[in-house]
Design a protein around this motif. Structure first.
Motif, short mmCIF file in Angstrom:
data_model
loop_
_atom_site.label_atom_id
_atom_site.label_comp_id
_atom_site.label_asym_id
_atom_site.label_seq_id
_atom_site.Cartn_x
_atom_site.Cartn_y
_atom_site.Cartn_z
N SER A 8 -2.06 36.08 -5.69
CA SER A 8 -0.58 36.46 -5.96
C SER A 8 0.08 36.93 -4.97
O SER A 8 -0.26 37.65 -4.10
CB SER A 8 -0.77 37.40 -6.99
OG SER A 8 -1.35 36.56 -8.28
N MET A 33 1.99 43.29 -19.24
CA MET A 33 0.76 43.58 -19.17
C MET A 33 0.30 44.30 -18.06
O MET A 33 -0.62 44.93 -18.03
CB MET A 33 0.09 42.17 -19.36
CG MET A 33 -1.36 42.04 -19.39
SD MET A 33 -2.11 40.39 -19.76
CE MET A 33 -1.25 39.45 -18.77
N MET A 34 0.65 44.00 -16.82
CA MET A 34 0.41 44.54 -15.50
C MET A 34 0.74 45.63 -15.11
O MET A 34 0.34 46.74 -14.52
CB MET A 34 0.51 43.41 -14.52
CG MET A 34 -0.17 43.91 -13.12
SD MET A 34 0.05 42.60 -11.74
CE MET A 34 -0.96 41.28 -12.65
N PHE A 35 2.27 45.86 -15.63
CA PHE A 35 2.83 47.18 -15.00
C PHE A 35 3.53 47.92 -16.22
O PHE A 35 4.27 47.36 -16.98
CB PHE A 35 4.04 46.75 -14.12
CG PHE A 35 3.43 46.21 -12.76
CD1 PHE A 35 2.93 47.04 -11.85
CD2 PHE A 35 3.69 44.80 -12.67
CE1 PHE A 35 2.52 46.13 -10.61
CE2 PHE A 35 3.20 44.12 -11.39
CZ PHE A 35 2.50 45.09 -10.44
N TRP A 79 4.23 31.58 -15.62
CA TRP A 79 3.19 31.19 -14.54
C TRP A 79 3.80 30.15 -13.57
O TRP A 79 3.82 29.11 -13.95
CB TRP A 79 1.96 30.79 -15.30
CG TRP A 79 0.65 30.71 -14.57
CD1 TRP A 79 0.15 29.70 -14.08
CD2 TRP A 79 -0.26 31.69 -13.71
NE1 TRP A 79 -0.97 29.73 -13.13
CE2 TRP A 79 -0.99 31.12 -12.90
CE3 TRP A 79 0.20 33.21 -13.79
CZ2 TRP A 79 -2.04 31.77 -12.34
CZ3 TRP A 79 -0.62 33.78 -12.99
CH2 TRP A 79 -1.90 33.28 -12.25
N MET A 118 4.31 35.86 -8.66
CA MET A 118 4.26 36.84 -9.73
C MET A 118 5.35 37.78 -9.86
O MET A 118 5.71 38.61 -9.04
CB MET A 118 2.81 37.64 -9.39
CG MET A 118 2.61 38.56 -10.73
SD MET A 118 2.08 37.76 -12.10
CE MET A 118 0.50 36.95 -11.61
#
Length: 137
Positions: free
Chosen positions: A9, A64-66, A42, A58
């Motif tokens: 990524s 979800m990630m941050f 995506w 990304m």
């Protein structure tokens, strides 16, 4: 035993702009461009001669990630060119340098002979920086 890596990524500030940079300036091929739900995408690209390595562009979004504050911090780091690095190869550094410069790629170091090889440095449109090198023949 691990046999290979197939995804990596690169965090980008804007996926549309990154799409334009990686596809239209660097000449990468789009591998996957799919909606992953509201506001999520995506997007993977690959160097034309390395279709087995997908580079995920990304977006740095809350989700979800941050968490919100982490996303803000990450965007600040990327935009200041303090996060993100990679090494790309080409067959003819001088020709590739001129081609990419003509397409608007910002180089921070002109092609230079170093003790480790022949290299130039450039940044993507988000601030990630990359080495572009030519292997010794």
């Amino acid at each position: 035993m691990i046999t290979k890596m197939n995804h990596v990524s690169i965090f980008v500030l804007n996926q549309e702009s990154a799409y334009d940079f990686y596809v239209n300036r660097l000449g990468f091929k789009v591998h996957t461009d799919a909606s992953m739900g509201p506001g999520m995408r995506w997007l993977t690209v690959c160097p034309p001669e390395q279709p087995g390595l997908e580079i995920s562009l990304m977006a740095i979004n809350e989700g979800m990630m941050f968490k919100e504050d982490a996303a803000e911090q990450m965007r600040a780091l990327v935009s200041k060119s303090t996060f993100g690095f990679g090494v790309f190869e080409c067959n003819d550094l001088l020709a590739t340098y001129e081609e990419l410069k003509a397409k608007g790629v910002e180089f921070t170091k002109k092609p230079t002979k170093e003790f480790y090889g022949f290299e130039a440095l450039f940044k993507d449109d988000s601030g990630n920086w990359f080495s572009l090198g030519e292997k010794a023949k």
